[in-house]
Design an enzyme around this catalytic site. Structure first.
Site, PDB file in Angstrom:
ATOM      1  N   ASP A 146     -58.806  69.212  70.677  1.00  0.00           N
ATOM      2  CA  ASP A 146     -58.323  70.397  69.963  1.00  0.00           C
ATOM      3  C   ASP A 146     -59.323  70.847  68.893  1.00  0.00           C
ATOM      4  O   ASP A 146     -58.947  71.145  67.758  1.00  0.00           O
ATOM      5  CB  ASP A 146     -56.949  70.122  69.336  1.00  0.00           C
ATOM      6  CG  ASP A 146     -56.323  71.370  68.743  1.00  0.00           C
ATOM      7  OD1 ASP A 146     -56.623  72.471  69.217  1.00  0.00           O
ATOM      8  OD2 ASP A 146     -55.548  71.240  67.774  1.00  0.00           O
ATOM      9  N   TYR A 147     -60.600  70.901  69.265  1.00  0.00           N
ATOM     10  CA  TYR A 147     -61.578  71.530  68.377  1.00  0.00           C
ATOM     11  C   TYR A 147     -61.311  73.035  68.363  1.00  0.00           C
ATOM     12  O   TYR A 147     -61.102  73.651  69.407  1.00  0.00           O
ATOM     13  CB  TYR A 147     -63.000  71.249  68.862  1.00  0.00           C
ATOM     14  CG  TYR A 147     -63.496  69.873  68.474  1.00  0.00           C
ATOM     15  CD1 TYR A 147     -64.209  69.680  67.286  1.00  0.00           C
ATOM     16  CD2 TYR A 147     -63.238  68.769  69.278  1.00  0.00           C
ATOM     17  CE1 TYR A 147     -64.662  68.423  66.927  1.00  0.00           C
ATOM     18  CE2 TYR A 147     -63.681  67.507  68.917  1.00  0.00           C
ATOM     19  CZ  TYR A 147     -64.393  67.340  67.744  1.00  0.00           C
ATOM     20  OH  TYR A 147     -64.828  66.083  67.381  1.00  0.00           O
ATOM     21  N   GLU A 148     -61.333  73.643  67.157  1.00  0.00           N
ATOM     22  CA  GLU A 148     -60.899  75.028  67.025  1.00  0.00           C
ATOM     23  C   GLU A 148     -61.925  75.946  66.376  1.00  0.00           C
ATOM     24  O   GLU A 148     -61.700  77.159  66.286  1.00  0.00           O
ATOM     25  CB  GLU A 148     -59.574  75.082  66.249  1.00  0.00           C
ATOM     26  CG  GLU A 148     -58.468  74.279  66.925  1.00  0.00           C
ATOM     27  CD  GLU A 148     -57.082  74.594  66.390  1.00  0.00           C
ATOM     28  OE1 GLU A 148     -56.969  75.365  65.417  1.00  0.00           O
ATOM     29  OE2 GLU A 148     -56.103  74.071  66.961  1.00  0.00           O
ATOM     30  N   ASN A 149     -63.053  75.401  65.937  1.00  0.00           N
ATOM     31  CA  ASN A 149     -64.110  76.216  65.340  1.00  0.00           C
ATOM     32  C   ASN A 149     -65.455  75.759  65.889  1.00  0.00           C
ATOM     33  O   ASN A 149     -65.726  74.550  65.955  1.00  0.00           O
ATOM     34  CB  ASN A 149     -64.098  76.080  63.809  1.00  0.00           C
ATOM     35  CG  ASN A 149     -62.831  76.634  63.197  1.00  0.00           C
ATOM     36  OD1 ASN A 149     -62.667  77.833  63.067  1.00  0.00           O
ATOM     37  ND2 ASN A 149     -61.913  75.737  62.828  1.00  0.00           N
TER      38      ASN A 149
END
Length: 297
Positions: A146-149
């Protein structure tokens, strides 16, 4: 007679632990532990005939100040989710699995970002070792990505994460791997999926970030995402008291998905932390839908 009763009870209990109940091929995904609220597993309703995945949020490649640690992950989910509590819920409910979600949006006030490791092989080695330790300690079954950037160039993400998932599975450290993209992170996740899709079990797309409010719009968003990741692995998702479609409209959307040829084989909800005050009604309704669904698993 009393001794015989207890003997039979022990036999039945042992049988249930060795031979888990039949699951209908449907899966319930529930994020838990990200907000700091003292949430526990015990209150969450769990249907025995559905595979239930608790996704602990989050394991982070950073120190407490948010500084990257070159692949050395640490658990930052709420302290009430202890190793003993995970072992207990899995013992009570043999259909439960537990996953560690990697990264998330932020740690305290520090926004977390994927960074290109100076030595990708060392990052993979550190990530494997640290996650194996966390997985062993907490009795986990898998990871959720869940990497988001992301930086402008994301080529290292697909390679490092894909190789990490592959290594964890090949070494039998995990049995489940999921990814959690949303509308603005599609590119690096599609790249990851195209290269390592065989090692990825489910796509927990965050449909609530697509800002759709109606069942018809949800159907179109779902159709678009399945064109990116395939029909078999994308799960519809819902954010409790949050963004996107809300209330009963979500379940109307699930019916609409099936009416248009999509097999709804699971549901992802964010999150148990938010559901606690409402008695977990969306978890109950989602599992009831999956149990009554006519789609093939």
């Amino acid at each position: 007679m009393i001794k015989l009763h207890f003997f039979l009870l022990h036999i039945v209990t042992a049988f249930a632990l060795i031979f888990p109940p039949f699951c209908n091929g449907k899966v319930m995904m529930e994020y838990i532990g990200a907000t700091g609220k003292p949430v526990t597993f015990d209150a969450v309703p769990i249907e025995p005939n559905i595979t239930f995945h608790f996704i602990l949020s989050f394991a982070i490649d950073a120190d407490p100040s948010g500084n990257p640690q070159n692949g050395t992950f640490s658990p930052y989910w709420v302290p009430t989710l202890t190793p003993d509590s995970i072992a207990a819920i899995k013992s009570t409910h043999p259909n439960v699995k537990a996953l560690a979600s990697l990264s998330g949006w932020s740690l305290q006030n520090k926004v977390l970002r994927w960074y290109t490791p100076s030595n990708p092989q060392l990052w993979i080695s550190n990530a494997f070792a640290s996650l194996k330790s966390i997985i062993t300690t907490y009795h986990l079954d898998g990871i959720d990505v869940d990497y988001e950037n992301f930086p402008k160039h994301t080529e290292s993400f697909a390679y490092c994460i894909g190789e990490l998932i592959t290594l964890l599975k090949n070494q039998s450290v995990v049995t489940v791997a999921t990814i959690a993209p949303f509308y603005s992170t599609s590119a690096p996740y599609v790249d990851l999926f195209n290269q390592y899709g065989n090692a990825i079990d489910y796509v927990n797309h965050q449909f609530y970030t697509d800002k759709v409010k109606t069942p018809q719009a949800y159907l179109e968003a779902f159709r678009n995402r399945t064109e990116m990741y395939g029909k078999d692995k994308v799960l519809p998702s819902y954010e409790v008291d949050g963004r996107g479609i809300q209330g009963d409209a979500f379940f109307v959307a699930l019916d609409l998905l099936e009416e248009n040829g999509f097999d709804v084989n699971g549901v992802m909800i964010f999150s148990a932390d938010a559901s606690a005050s409402g008695g977990y009604c969306y978890e109950r309704k989602s599992q009831a839908f999956l149990l009554n669904s006519t789609s093939s698993a």
